[in-house]
Design an enzyme around this catalytic site. Structure first.
Site, PDB file in Angstrom:
ATOM      1  N   HIS A 109       0.831  -1.210   0.000  1.00 53.99           N
ATOM      2  CA  HIS A 109       0.000   0.000   0.000  1.00 53.99           C
ATOM      3  C   HIS A 109       0.863   1.256   0.000  1.00 53.99           C
ATOM      4  CE1 HIS A 109       0.145   1.097   4.392  1.00 53.99           C
ATOM      5  NE2 HIS A 109       0.195  -0.205   4.601  1.00 53.99           N
ATOM      6  N   ASP A 132       5.851   1.621   7.405  1.00 50.70           N
ATOM      7  CA  ASP A 132       4.464   1.230   7.156  1.00 50.70           C
ATOM      8  C   ASP A 132       3.790   2.227   6.215  1.00 50.70           C
ATOM      9  OD1 ASP A 132       1.965   0.103   7.265  1.00 50.70           O
ATOM     10  OD2 ASP A 132       1.492   0.864   9.261  1.00 50.70           O
ATOM     11  N   GLU A 163      -5.254   1.909   2.312  1.00 46.93           N
ATOM     12  CA  GLU A 163      -5.151   0.734   3.179  1.00 46.93           C
ATOM     13  C   GLU A 163      -5.403   1.100   4.630  1.00 46.93           C
ATOM     14  OE1 GLU A 163      -3.094  -2.316   5.761  1.00 46.93           O
ATOM     15  OE2 GLU A 163      -2.891  -0.137   5.664  1.00 46.93           O
ATOM     16  N   ASP A 168       3.758  -5.841   3.408  1.00 46.80           N
ATOM     17  CA  ASP A 168       3.354  -4.756   4.298  1.00 46.80           C
ATOM     18  C   ASP A 168       4.271  -4.764   5.521  1.00 46.80           C
ATOM     19  OD1 ASP A 168       2.029  -2.778   5.662  1.00 46.80           O
ATOM     20  OD2 ASP A 168       0.072  -3.742   5.631  1.00 46.80           O
TER      21      ASP A 168
END
Length: 479
Positions: free
Chosen positions: A270, A282, A314, A343
């Site tokens: 994402h 992240d 996301e 991820d």
């Protein structure tokens, strides 16, 4: 209410950047078929580090608007991220066909929040997509403990009206708890984690019944629960200045121009971060790993088409990946043979984690992918752990639509055990990523060794599927 940032700002955001690392060669399909070790050898920590530096510079485009670097959807930082990915792929000289998938998404921003319980000002978090307190003013009320886990209306007592509710985590979503709190007449809600550490999450799709929703760690919130259960009376003050907007955002999809178009393997990560920080781990780490693999794959040819996806939204509830899979026709769904999710690939206090995707519980073929990852770690003398394949990341929509999937990660807000310290090093008793969903998820919040190892592992998993044209006639799995 702050006006939503539209995709038209993408060009302005891009013009503020010098896009580094234009891909080498790649103008034409190379005559050599992709091979796992050769592709893995092209992956290096140096390139990953440079891409992270570029991404942080992009996140800083949002400072004027948010007061700090962020790549949350709708921000200049996220629009710059989209441009960086597309510009890099465009530089590959036609190796991929690129497409944008624009969709509407909900974006939430919290500008200021305060919580006081009794005479204590506890450390708290705020839920994603939380609304403001009424009129963006402080609200006052008794602190009332909700029965059971707050997942049904009967859990909410009559005293909830006009009160601030304390709700245990578990069984149902944060959004459902907040909605039931609003329906019961509460002015705010506070969710207490079932574990000792902080709680993070989102309310998901907005509801007119949602109320301003905070989070407390189990260590902090448990003490308030005990006091209320013992009959002590506590009052509370809550304040939230927040907006929830509908914006336009986009997924990016790239597919090789050669290879069997009816037999595709897909990788994805994402592209967005939470509002609170720049999201370099992240999921800058995962989305940049996917980008680096796409760049290095351009040196080879493949038998099956390879497709890459960078999902938006996301952090607001897997919006982009769910939208993508739901938009596939039955025919297009059948062409997509496998999805690999990346991820958080570089957590500072990492563990090498492999999703325990079994064929018994998931589309057939998922287990073969799991076993490829574990074999790679074993072949390189590295420990690994199997973690639940529980729908927490972008693979969820794929397995729900019958597409085999799997992936690897290095851990989020989970706490490393002593056994894991022996296996991977690092610090037991601390989060895998101490800066998870925080401002400090910056250039200092990545472990380059773990990042390089996991990106190489992703190439090892990709190569056999990019080469194999054999598939089972009995199910959707690879053979």
């Amino acid at each position: 209410m702050r006006p939503p940032v539209r995709l038209a700002l993408a060009a302005a955001a891009a013009s503020a950047l010098q896009i580094p690392l234009q891909p080498p060669n790649g103008a034409n399909v190379q005559p050599v078929l992709v091979e796992s070790d050769a592709l893995a050898d092209r992956v290096g920590a140096g390139n990953l580090q440079k891409r992270a530096e570029a991404l942080y510079e992009i996140a800083e485009l949002s400072v004027d608007e948010y007061g700090h670097p962020t790549r949350v959807i709708g921000s200049r930082g996220h629009l710059g991220t989209i441009n960086y990915i597309k510009s890099t792929l465009d530089g590959l000289g036609g190796y991929y066909n690129l497409s944008d998938q624009i969709f509407s998404a909900v974006s939430g921003s919290v500008y200021q929040a305060k919580l006081v319980i009794g005479d204590v000002v506890p450390s708290f978090t705020t839920m994603g997509l939380t609304p403001a307190t009424e009129n963006k003013e402080p609200v006052h009320g008794d602190l009332v403990l909700v029965g059971d886990l707050g997942c049904k209306s009967s859990d909410y007592p009559d005293t909830a009206m006009g009160s601030i509710l304390l709700i245990r985590r578990g069984e149902c979503s944060f959004g459902q708890k907040s909605e039931l709190a609003g329906q019961a007449g509460a002015v705010a809600a506070v969710v207490v984690n079932s574990e000792q550490d902080e709680i993070h999450g989102t309310l998901g799709a907005p509801s007119p019944n949602h109320v301003a929703t905070f989070g407390l760690s189990g260590a902090t919130g448990g003490g308030f629960i005990e006091k209320l259960e013992s009959g002590e009376v506590l009052d509370a003050i809550a304040y939230m200045d927040a907006d929830v907007d509908i914006i336009e955002t986009m997924n990016i999809v790239a597919q090789t121009t050669h290879g069997d178009p009816d037999n595709c393997v897909m990788l994805g990560g994402h592209s967005d971060s939470v509002t609170e920080g720049p999201g370099i781990n992240d999921d800058g780490s995962g989305s940049l790993s996917v980008l680096e693999v796409a760049v290095q794959l351009s040196h080879y040819k493949v038998n099956n088409c390879v497709r890459f996806g960078w999902w938006s939204g996301e952090e607001e509830g897997l919006l982009g990946s769910n939208y993508y899979v739901a938009s596939l026709s039955e025919e297009e769904n059948a062409k997509l043979r496998l999805f690999m999710d990346y991820d958080m690939m570089a957590s500072p206090n990492f563990a090498y984690q492999v999703y325990d995707a079994t064929d018994a519980a998931n589309p057939v073929g998922s287990e073969k992918l799991r076993d490829l990852y574990t074999a790679w770690y074993e072949d390189h003398g590295l420990n690994y752990s199997l973690i639940p394949f529980d729908g927490r990341s972008d693979y969820d929509g794929f397995i729900r639509h019958g597409i085999p999937a799997g992936g690897i990660a290095t851990g989020a807000e989970g706490v490393k055990t002593e056994a894991e310290e022996d296996m991977f090093g690092g610090r037991a008793g601390e989060w895998y990523d101490p800066c998870y969903h925080q401002l400090c998820d910056d250039l200092h919040n990545v472990n380059l060794t773990a990042w390089e190892v996991n990106t190489k592992a992703s190439t090892f998993a990709l190569s056999p599927f990019a080469l194999s044209t054999t598939r089972s006639t009995a199910n959707a799995g690879w053979v």
